[in-house]
Design an enzyme around this catalytic site. Structure first.
Site, PDB file in Angstrom:
ATOM      1  N   HIS A 203       0.801  -1.220   0.000  1.00 52.86           N
ATOM      2  CA  HIS A 203       0.000   0.000   0.000  1.00 52.86           C
ATOM      3  C   HIS A 203       0.837   1.275   0.000  1.00 52.86           C
ATOM      4  O   HIS A 203       0.298   2.376  -0.069  1.00 52.86           O
ATOM      5  CB  HIS A 203      -1.024  -0.004   1.146  1.00 52.86           C
ATOM      6  CG  HIS A 203      -0.495   0.196   2.525  1.00 52.86           C
ATOM      7  ND1 HIS A 203      -0.526   1.423   3.142  1.00 52.86           N
ATOM      8  CD2 HIS A 203       0.057  -0.657   3.425  1.00 52.86           C
ATOM      9  CE1 HIS A 203      -0.027   1.303   4.368  1.00 52.86           C
ATOM     10  NE2 HIS A 203       0.337   0.051   4.565  1.00 52.86           N
ATOM     11  N   CYS A 327       0.697   5.938  12.437  1.00 47.63           N
ATOM     12  CA  CYS A 327       0.337   5.264  13.678  1.00 47.63           C
ATOM     13  C   CYS A 327       0.408   6.216  14.863  1.00 47.63           C
ATOM     14  O   CYS A 327      -0.247   6.032  15.865  1.00 47.63           O
ATOM     15  CB  CYS A 327       1.284   4.105  13.946  1.00 47.63           C
ATOM     16  SG  CYS A 327       1.682   3.213  12.474  1.00 47.63           S
TER      17      CYS A 327
END
Ligand SMILES: Cc1ncc(COP(=O)(O)O)c(C=O)c1O
Length: 404
Positions: A203, A327
């Site tokens: 991705h 994240c």
């Protein structure tokens, strides 16, 4: 206008990749392990994807490329299995990594520390990279593994993987690199580097999310993380995710075809954006030498402007950016990479990462330049801390290292 400049977090799936994947959801959907033709019908597509992967990273046919669910799995696999294979039952007990690895490496290292493994987290220099001589200085006869990323997700800075690999080879130490931010963005040729294991993620180069791969030099032994139905030659069990495997292979082939042209095109837009921001704004700092950075990345600090405030303003202008790795972007902590390269706490709260892709247009860059400058001016005007450090207000000048 809506502009996506968070391509180091994830990328749009290229429409041609989606098209290649579609038949494998509802036409050719058999389990590749089944012996009937529903199953075997997927074999040519899997073989093609594997070949695309080998070609995309210049792997040799002696090497293995094993598909995983993501690069987080690939990173966990190497670190935990080297612990099982080389540390648990030997007198080796040491891993060398850096302070600025992705959390999928750092958290796994913390886990291994809890199991009694000694881990050295190497500091980075003011360019945000670890130099090969630093790696050499910390390898001991107890070292089982060196794990150092190829390129950093936040700064885009490219590490000297060839030199580090040579050192590991000389010292007889296994070398893993997290290649997630390098593969598909800059030339990666496994024939030119000495790397035992490399993690990849589709991705990040316009493939689907939820599929990664691990490159294993000379198909050497690495205890599986997932035991089960002996898929992928017993190296990684779990029914093969055929559409995503097809997507990953296709995406890598597209990213690496005419790569130099793609790099030049993306870098030209990135450089224009960077020059415009550095030219128009005072007291800003871009991390790392451009020549040694992935062509799509800018990490810019803006004195007096909280990263989160900036993100908010950019988001209101429909510009997607980031304060650091995806994240960590929901937390209000200082940017750890900026701290590691020696930024003070205030500056480390002001990092904004802009990451382009081959789909970024010149019109989008123009729009971002205008909106970015407006946002900085607006936020500085209401920032009490910036007023204090303004030369006119307090006579203080700011120490900003601007790297071109
Ligand atoms: C350097 C690096 N390593 C690993 C990962 C994790 O990849 P995945 O999302 O495939 O687990 C990322 C993604 O943010 C990354 O940037």
């Amino acid at each position: 206008m809506k502009v996506y400049l968070d391509n180091n977090a994830t990328t749009m799936v290229d429409p041609a990749v989606t098209e290649a994947m579609i038949p494998y959801f509802s036409e050719i959907y058999g389990n590749p392990n089944s012996l009937h033709t529903f199953g075997t019908a997927s074999h040519p597509a899997i073989t093609k994807a594997i070949n695309q992967m080998y070609k995309g990273i210049g792997a040799s046919d002696k090497d293995d490329i094993i598909f995983t669910s993501c690069a987080t799995e690939a990173n966990n696999w190497v670190l935990k299995s080297v612990w099982i294979d080389k540390i648990l039952h030997s007198d080796k007990n040491h891993i060398v990594t850096t302070e600025i690895e992705h959390p999928s490496v750092l958290s796994t290292c913390k886990f291994l520390e809890d199991q009694g493994v000694k881990v050295t987290y190497l500091p980075v220099n003011d360019q945000g990279i670890v130099e090969a001589h630093t790696v050499k200085a910390f390898i001991t006869e107890k070292t089982a593994l060196v794990s150092i990323m190829w390129a950093n997700n936040e700064t885009g800075m490219i590490f000297p993987i060839q030199e580090i690999g040579e050192i590991c080879r000389e010292k007889g130490v296994l070398f893993h690199t997290d290649g997630v931010q390098a593969v598909g963005k800059i030339p990666v040729n496994m024939q030119e580097v000495y790397v035992d294991f490399m993690s990849m993620s589709a991705h990040k180069f316009h493939g689907p999310k939820g599929i990664g791969a691990l490159y294993i030099k000379n198909s050497q032994h690495l205890t599986p993380l997932l035991h089960g139905g002996e898929h992928m030659g017993g190296r990684r069990s779990g029914t093969l995710n055929v559409p995503y495997i097809v997507g990953m292979g296709q995406a890598l082939e597209m990213a690496t075809t005419n790569m130099e042209e793609k790099i030049a095109m993306i870098a030209a837009k990135r450089n224009r954006l960077e020059d415009a921001l550095l030219g128009a704004l005072e007291d800003v700092m871009v991390v790392g030498d451009r020549a040694n950075r992935t062509p799509n990345t800018i990490l810019i600090s803006i004195r007096g402007v909280e990263g989160e405030g900036m993100l908010w303003d950019l988001n209101n202008a429909l510009i997607g950016a980031s304060t650091g790795s995806a994240c960590a972007s929901e937390s209000l902590e200082a940017n750890t990479v900026m701290l590691a390269i020696g930024a003070d706490n205030e500056l480390a709260h002001t990092g904004i990462r802009l990451s382009l892709s081959r789909f970024t247009t010149d019109e989008e860059i123009d729009y971002v330049i205008e909106r970015f400058e407006n946002a900085v001016k607006r936020l500085r005007a209401i920032s009490s801390s910036y007023a204090i450090v303004q030369p006119t207000a307090g006579g203080a000048t700011l120490a900003c290292h601007i790297h071109h």
